[in-house]
Design a protein around this motif. Structure first.
Motif, PDB file in Angstrom:
ATOM      1  N   ILE A 183      -2.954   1.036  28.548  1.00 14.01           N
ATOM      2  CA  ILE A 183      -2.894   2.409  29.055  1.00 14.01           C
ATOM      3  C   ILE A 183      -3.026   2.492  30.573  1.00 14.01           C
ATOM      4  O   ILE A 183      -2.923   3.576  31.145  1.00 14.01           O
ATOM      5  N   TYR A 184      -3.228   1.346  31.225  1.00 15.36           N
ATOM      6  CA  TYR A 184      -3.311   1.308  32.688  1.00 15.36           C
ATOM      7  C   TYR A 184      -1.926   1.270  33.334  1.00 15.36           C
ATOM      8  O   TYR A 184      -1.789   1.339  34.558  1.00 15.36           O
ATOM      9  N   LEU A 185      -0.873   1.157  32.536  1.00 10.29           N
ATOM     10  CA  LEU A 185       0.486   1.039  33.066  1.00 10.29           C
ATOM     11  C   LEU A 185       0.880   2.253  33.906  1.00 10.29           C
ATOM     12  O   LEU A 185       0.498   3.380  33.604  1.00 10.29           O
ATOM     13  N   ILE A 234       9.553   8.038  20.403  1.00 10.84           N
ATOM     14  CA  ILE A 234       8.480   7.676  21.330  1.00 10.84           C
ATOM     15  C   ILE A 234       7.171   8.135  20.708  1.00 10.84           C
ATOM     16  O   ILE A 234       7.018   9.327  20.392  1.00 10.84           O
ATOM     17  N   PRO A 235       6.224   7.236  20.481  1.00 13.44           N
ATOM     18  CA  PRO A 235       4.991   7.588  19.766  1.00 13.44           C
ATOM     19  C   PRO A 235       4.096   8.560  20.532  1.00 13.44           C
ATOM     20  O   PRO A 235       4.150   8.643  21.761  1.00 13.44           O
ATOM     21  N   ALA A 236       3.254   9.272  19.782  1.00 18.70           N
ATOM     22  CA  ALA A 236       2.363  10.274  20.368  1.00 18.70           C
ATOM     23  C   ALA A 236       1.304   9.657  21.272  1.00 18.70           C
ATOM     24  O   ALA A 236       0.761  10.346  22.149  1.00 18.70           O
ATOM     25  N   LEU A 257      -1.883   8.794  26.165  1.00 21.92           N
ATOM     26  CA  LEU A 257      -2.995   7.994  26.681  1.00 21.92           C
ATOM     27  C   LEU A 257      -2.713   7.416  28.065  1.00 21.92           C
ATOM     28  O   LEU A 257      -3.628   7.020  28.780  1.00 21.92           O
ATOM     29  N   PHE A 258      -1.444   7.393  28.464  1.00 28.22           N
ATOM     30  CA  PHE A 258      -1.045   6.748  29.710  1.00 28.22           C
ATOM     31  C   PHE A 258      -1.140   7.740  30.878  1.00 28.22           C
ATOM     32  O   PHE A 258      -0.129   8.179  31.428  1.00 28.22           O
ATOM     33  N   GLY A 263       3.640  16.208  27.733  1.00 26.81           N
ATOM     34  CA  GLY A 263       3.038  17.164  28.664  1.00 26.81           C
ATOM     35  C   GLY A 263       1.684  16.734  29.190  1.00 26.81           C
ATOM     36  O   GLY A 263       1.167  17.324  30.145  1.00 26.81           O
ATOM     37  N   CYS A 264       1.098  15.695  28.585  1.00 26.15           N
ATOM     38  CA  CYS A 264      -0.211  15.192  29.037  1.00 26.15           C
ATOM     39  C   CYS A 264      -0.086  14.262  30.238  1.00 26.15           C
ATOM     40  O   CYS A 264      -1.100  13.871  30.831  1.00 26.15           O
ATOM     41  N   LEU A 265       1.134  13.893  30.601  1.00 23.12           N
ATOM     42  CA  LEU A 265       1.342  12.951  31.710  1.00 23.12           C
ATOM     43  C   LEU A 265       1.331  13.715  33.037  1.00 23.12           C
ATOM     44  O   LEU A 265       2.372  13.993  33.629  1.00 23.12           O
TER      45      LEU A 265
END
Length: 372
Positions: free
Chosen positions: A122-124, A137-139, A143-144, A165-167
């Motif tokens: 998730i650090y990517l 594309i998974p939910a 996390l990223f 939308g969380c990005l």
């Protein structure tokens, strides 16, 4: 009616060219032998050796002996064992590895889904996934939180999760040439987004109004879809500089298109436009306008005679051969491939236009057909 081209006996032409090729190869062989026996080849080898030594930082004292070049490969090997040089190379490799560990890359048709190990990284900061058979594309994408670039072009993706939308730090989203039919309204929460590419999906007809929140967008490409009008949300993207809505079903442009006062490039070719609104003249930064089609009969004179440096390009639509095929999916795939080729052509064409200092205000692309 295409141009008539007279063709003579092919066997005669082929025989003539085969003879010329044989003579050319013989000349090349003799020239190679002459060079190998001359001093020029030795000089060339010495210069290549010197260049290699300079790249590796080897001092002249190591390879020059009484003014002559010592091309012994041991000089390169011995210097490579220098601890200081090794330390420098190791440091550079370390920097590259440090940068690459934040980038995920995946390609190849053997991939039908993302690897499970991805959810642990998730650090990517960047995803580059292309030319795969991945459909979803998974939910866990949510996390990223450090993700800046999401490149997902030329896959089989048919749905974007609402979790996109969380990005909050996302700056680039490229989902071109997939199988999308819609865009989730949650994408409007990615307020740092600067580039959005939805081209080549062939089936998108509208964009959610929530995308009006994307005020930092400078680049939007929705070409090769099924838009009947420019989406309202696009007209509210106040920093937009590049807008490509080519290869859609536009019949007209909004009269308030001049709200996009930062727009520099507007690509409208391969639509069903019959006229261009005068509002285009009121866009102070518009420097390139591309249209096409025989249906376009009304163009404001001020556009063609613009004194603001606007390049107005009218492309003649090339007739496309109808593909007779019972398989609808195959027809869509052929259209998608053609759109990719035309997109590459337009990219090169526009770059060439921008490099020219003086360009005609009106340019026409003509396809010539040859009848053999």
């Amino acid at each position: 009616m295409g141009h008539q081209v007279i063709i003579f006996d092919f066997s005669v032409i082929r025989g003539l060219w085969e003879t010329r090729v044989k003579k050319s190869k013989e000349r090349q062989r003799k020239e190679k032998e002459r060079l190998e026996q001359s001093a020029l080849e030795k000089i060339k080898q010495e210069w290549n050796f010197i260049l290699e030594c300079r790249k590796k930082g080897i001092p002249q004292s190591k390879y020059l002996k009484n003014g002559f070049v010592d091309t012994n490969e041991k000089n390169l090997d011995t210097h490579g064992k220098n601890p200081q040089l090794k330390e420098s190379h190791a440091l550079l490799d370390g920097v590259n590895k440090e940068q690459n560990k934040f980038i995920f890359q995946l390609s190849g048709e053997q991939w039908t889904e993302l690897p499970d190990s991805l959810k642990e990284q998730i650090y990517l900061k960047e995803w580059h996934v292309y030319n795969t058979l991945i459909q979803t594309i998974p939910a866990y994408l949510a996390l990223f939180q450090d993700l800046r670039v999401l490149e997902l072009s030329k896959n089989q993706i048919n749905h974007l999760p609402a979790e996109i939308g969380c990005l909050k730090n996302l700056k680039v989203l490229n989902v071109s040439f997939n199988n999308l039919k819609s865009v989730p309204p949650e994408l409007g929460d990615c307020e740092k987004l600067e580039k959005l590419d939805l081209s080549g999906n062939m089936e998108i007809t509208e964009l959610p109004f929530e995308l009006s929140n994307l005020k930092q967008l400078t680049y939007v490409d929705v070409s090769a879809n099924k838009f009947h009008s420019i989406p309202i949300c696009v007209l509210r993207m106040s920093n937009l500089q590049w807008l490509d809505v080519s290869s859609n079903s536009l019949k007209d442009l909004p009269e308030d298109i001049d709200r996009l006062d930062e727009l520099q490039t507007l690509l409208l070719q391969k639509n069903k436009l019959t006229y261009l609104p005068r509002a285009l003249v009121n866009m102070p930064k518009l420097s390139l306008l591309v249209v096409s089609g025989d249906d376009l009969v009304e163009i404001p004179t001020a556009i063609c005679e613009s004194t603001t440096g606007l390049k107005f390009v009218s492309l003649k639509d090339s007739p496309v051969e109808t593909i007779v095929c019972e398989d609808t999916e195959e027809i869509i795939e052929n259209e998608r491939e053609r759109e990719q080729v035309e997109k590459e052509f337009m990219k090169a064409y526009i770059e060439d236009l921008r490099e020219r200092e003086s360009t005609p205000s009106y340019t026409t692309k003509v396809m010539l057909s040859l009848q053999l």
